[in-house]
Design a protein around this motif. Structure first.
Motif, PDB file in Angstrom:
ATOM      1  N   TYR A   4       0.863  -1.179   0.000  1.00 54.43           N
ATOM      2  CA  TYR A   4       0.000   0.000   0.000  1.00 54.43           C
ATOM      3  C   TYR A   4       0.901   1.232   0.000  1.00 54.43           C
ATOM      4  CZ  TYR A   4      -3.882   3.057   1.243  1.00 54.43           C
ATOM      5  OH  TYR A   4      -4.849   4.031   1.239  1.00 54.43           O
ATOM      6  N   LEU A   5       0.598   2.197  -0.862  1.00 50.85           N
ATOM      7  CA  LEU A   5       1.406   3.400  -1.008  1.00 50.85           C
ATOM      8  C   LEU A   5       0.732   4.589  -0.338  1.00 50.85           C
ATOM      9  CD1 LEU A   5       3.711   5.078  -2.436  1.00 50.85           C
ATOM     10  CD2 LEU A   5       2.045   5.429  -4.265  1.00 50.85           C
ATOM     11  N   ILE A   6       1.509   5.341   0.436  1.00 52.30           N
ATOM     12  CA  ILE A   6       1.070   6.639   0.926  1.00 52.30           C
ATOM     13  C   ILE A   6       2.061   7.642   0.344  1.00 52.30           C
ATOM     14  CG2 ILE A   6       0.583   8.091   2.918  1.00 52.30           C
ATOM     15  CD1 ILE A   6       0.104   5.535   4.542  1.00 52.30           C
ATOM     16  N   SER A   7       1.571   8.460  -0.586  1.00 54.96           N
ATOM     17  CA  SER A   7       2.435   9.357  -1.349  1.00 54.96           C
ATOM     18  C   SER A   7       2.093  10.811  -1.083  1.00 54.96           C
ATOM     19  CB  SER A   7       2.278   9.059  -2.841  1.00 54.96           C
ATOM     20  OG  SER A   7       3.050   9.944  -3.615  1.00 54.96           O
ATOM     21  N   ASP A   8       3.042  11.682  -1.381  1.00 53.08           N
ATOM     22  CA  ASP A   8       2.802  13.113  -1.264  1.00 53.08           C
ATOM     23  C   ASP A   8       2.557  13.753  -2.627  1.00 53.08           C
ATOM     24  OD1 ASP A   8       5.609  12.564  -1.802  1.00 53.08           O
ATOM     25  OD2 ASP A   8       5.872  14.732  -1.667  1.00 53.08           O
ATOM     26  N   ASN A   9       2.621  12.956  -3.700  1.00 56.41           N
ATOM     27  CA  ASN A   9       2.343  13.530  -5.020  1.00 56.41           C
ATOM     28  C   ASN A   9       1.617  12.529  -5.916  1.00 56.41           C
ATOM     29  OD1 ASN A   9       4.300  12.128  -6.874  1.00 56.41           O
ATOM     30  ND2 ASN A   9       5.744  12.954  -5.394  1.00 56.41           N
ATOM     31  N   VAL A  10       0.874  13.075  -6.849  1.00 57.69           N
ATOM     32  CA  VAL A  10       0.023  12.268  -7.716  1.00 57.69           C
ATOM     33  C   VAL A  10       0.837  11.444  -8.705  1.00 57.69           C
ATOM     34  CG1 VAL A  10      -1.827  12.394  -9.436  1.00 57.69           C
ATOM     35  CG2 VAL A  10      -1.889  13.883  -7.458  1.00 57.69           C
ATOM     36  N   ASP A  11       1.988  11.943  -9.141  1.00 61.45           N
ATOM     37  CA  ASP A  11       2.792  11.215 -10.120  1.00 61.45           C
ATOM     38  C   ASP A  11       3.281   9.872  -9.581  1.00 61.45           C
ATOM     39  OD1 ASP A  11       2.486  13.272 -11.948  1.00 61.45           O
ATOM     40  OD2 ASP A  11       4.342  14.264 -11.359  1.00 61.45           O
ATOM     41  N   THR A  12       3.784   9.865  -8.364  1.00 62.21           N
ATOM     42  CA  THR A  12       4.229   8.610  -7.748  1.00 62.21           C
ATOM     43  C   THR A  12       3.043   7.669  -7.570  1.00 62.21           C
ATOM     44  OG1 THR A  12       5.995   9.775  -6.588  1.00 62.21           O
ATOM     45  CG2 THR A  12       5.409   7.597  -5.762  1.00 62.21           C
ATOM     46  N   TYR A  13       1.936   8.215  -7.116  1.00 64.67           N
ATOM     47  CA  TYR A  13       0.719   7.419  -6.929  1.00 64.67           C
ATOM     48  C   TYR A  13       0.289   6.784  -8.251  1.00 64.67           C
ATOM     49  CZ  TYR A  13      -4.243   6.435  -6.264  1.00 64.67           C
ATOM     50  OH  TYR A  13      -5.481   5.834  -6.238  1.00 64.67           O
ATOM     51  N   THR A  14       0.278   7.571  -9.326  1.00 65.49           N
ATOM     52  CA  THR A  14      -0.142   7.064 -10.631  1.00 65.49           C
ATOM     53  C   THR A  14       0.790   5.950 -11.119  1.00 65.49           C
ATOM     54  OG1 THR A  14      -1.074   9.223 -11.198  1.00 65.49           O
ATOM     55  CG2 THR A  14      -0.633   7.716 -13.019  1.00 65.49           C
ATOM     56  N   GLY A  15       2.083   6.170 -10.971  1.00 69.67           N
ATOM     57  CA  GLY A  15       3.043   5.139 -11.382  1.00 69.67           C
ATOM     58  C   GLY A  15       2.864   3.839 -10.626  1.00 69.67           C
ATOM     59  N   MET A  16       2.645   3.935  -9.333  1.00 67.87           N
ATOM     60  CA  MET A  16       2.457   2.722  -8.529  1.00 67.87           C
ATOM     61  C   MET A  16       1.121   2.050  -8.844  1.00 67.87           C
ATOM     62  SD  MET A  16       5.267   2.330  -7.044  1.00 67.87           S
ATOM     63  CE  MET A  16       5.101   1.230  -5.663  1.00 67.87           C
ATOM     64  N   ARG A  17       0.097   2.833  -9.139  1.00 61.13           N
ATOM     65  CA  ARG A  17      -1.197   2.260  -9.532  1.00 61.13           C
ATOM     66  C   ARG A  17      -1.033   1.458 -10.820  1.00 61.13           C
ATOM     67  NH1 ARG A  17      -4.500   0.270  -7.651  1.00 61.13           N
ATOM     68  NH2 ARG A  17      -6.169   0.785  -9.067  1.00 61.13           N
ATOM     69  N   LEU A  18      -0.222   1.970 -11.750  1.00 59.10           N
ATOM     70  CA  LEU A  18       0.025   1.238 -12.989  1.00 59.10           C
ATOM     71  C   LEU A  18       0.738  -0.082 -12.723  1.00 59.10           C
ATOM     72  CD1 LEU A  18       1.071   4.194 -15.317  1.00 59.10           C
ATOM     73  CD2 LEU A  18      -1.026   2.830 -15.475  1.00 59.10           C
ATOM     74  N   ALA A  19       1.481  -0.154 -11.624  1.00 58.71           N
ATOM     75  CA  ALA A  19       2.165  -1.387 -11.235  1.00 58.71           C
ATOM     76  C   ALA A  19       1.267  -2.277 -10.370  1.00 58.71           C
ATOM     77  CB  ALA A  19       3.444  -1.050 -10.477  1.00 58.71           C
ATOM     78  N   GLY A  20       0.036  -1.827 -10.107  1.00 60.18           N
ATOM     79  CA  GLY A  20      -0.905  -2.641  -9.348  1.00 60.18           C
ATOM     80  C   GLY A  20      -0.915  -2.388  -7.855  1.00 60.18           C
ATOM     81  N   VAL A  21      -0.251  -1.329  -7.399  1.00 55.94           N
ATOM     82  CA  VAL A  21      -0.193  -1.019  -5.970  1.00 55.94           C
ATOM     83  C   VAL A  21      -1.243   0.041  -5.649  1.00 55.94           C
ATOM     84  CG1 VAL A  21       1.244  -0.123  -4.098  1.00 55.94           C
ATOM     85  CG2 VAL A  21       2.262  -1.553  -5.878  1.00 55.94           C
ATOM     86  N   GLU A  22      -2.115  -0.278  -4.718  1.00 51.89           N
ATOM     87  CA  GLU A  22      -3.128   0.685  -4.290  1.00 51.89           C
ATOM     88  C   GLU A  22      -2.501   1.685  -3.335  1.00 51.89           C
ATOM     89  OE1 GLU A  22      -6.601  -1.153  -2.659  1.00 51.89           O
ATOM     90  OE2 GLU A  22      -6.548  -2.739  -4.160  1.00 51.89           O
ATOM     91  N   GLY A  23      -3.189   2.803  -3.133  1.00 49.05           N
ATOM     92  CA  GLY A  23      -2.654   3.787  -2.214  1.00 49.05           C
ATOM     93  C   GLY A  23      -3.479   5.042  -2.149  1.00 49.05           C
TER      94      GLY A  23
END
Length: 102
Positions: A4-23
């Motif tokens: 599970y990802l807790i990010s401070d920016n949307v770009d990191t979140y989007t990249g991890m979502r593409l890899a299948g990681v929720e957050g």
């Protein structure tokens, strides 16, 4: 177990979502604490990924969770701006740990 990802920016979140990681994306101290507590309470989460910015800005929150719990594992990852560490941080770490200059 999942990550599970807790990010401070949307770009990191989007990249991890593409890899299948929720957050989620948070910006404030209270939001971070709330999301971290939710993630820790979820027994299906084995690894929490945090962007390094949180480790620098709110170390007391992160350290508190790391010291109180064995699971989930908390890992700080660089964000889109790269790592905040020096280029030779691994060598420096080894030098400090074993007392030998490499």
């Amino acid at each position: 177990m999942r990550m599970y990802l807790i990010s401070d920016n949307v770009d990191t979140y989007t990249g991890m979502r593409l890899a299948g990681v929720e957050g989620c994306v948070v910006h404030e101290r209270a939001e971070l604490r709330e999301e971290l507590e939710k993630a820790v309470a979820d027994k299906t989460i084995g690894i929490i990924l945090l962007t390094e910015k949180f480790g620098r800005e709110f170390p007391e929150i992160i350290d508190d969770v790391k010291l109180r719990r064995k699971l989930p594992l908390i890992i700080e990852i660089p964000d889109r701006h790269g790592t905040g560490r020096k280029a030779d941080f691994i060598t420096s770490y080894v030098n400090e740990a074993i007392g030998l200059k490499l």
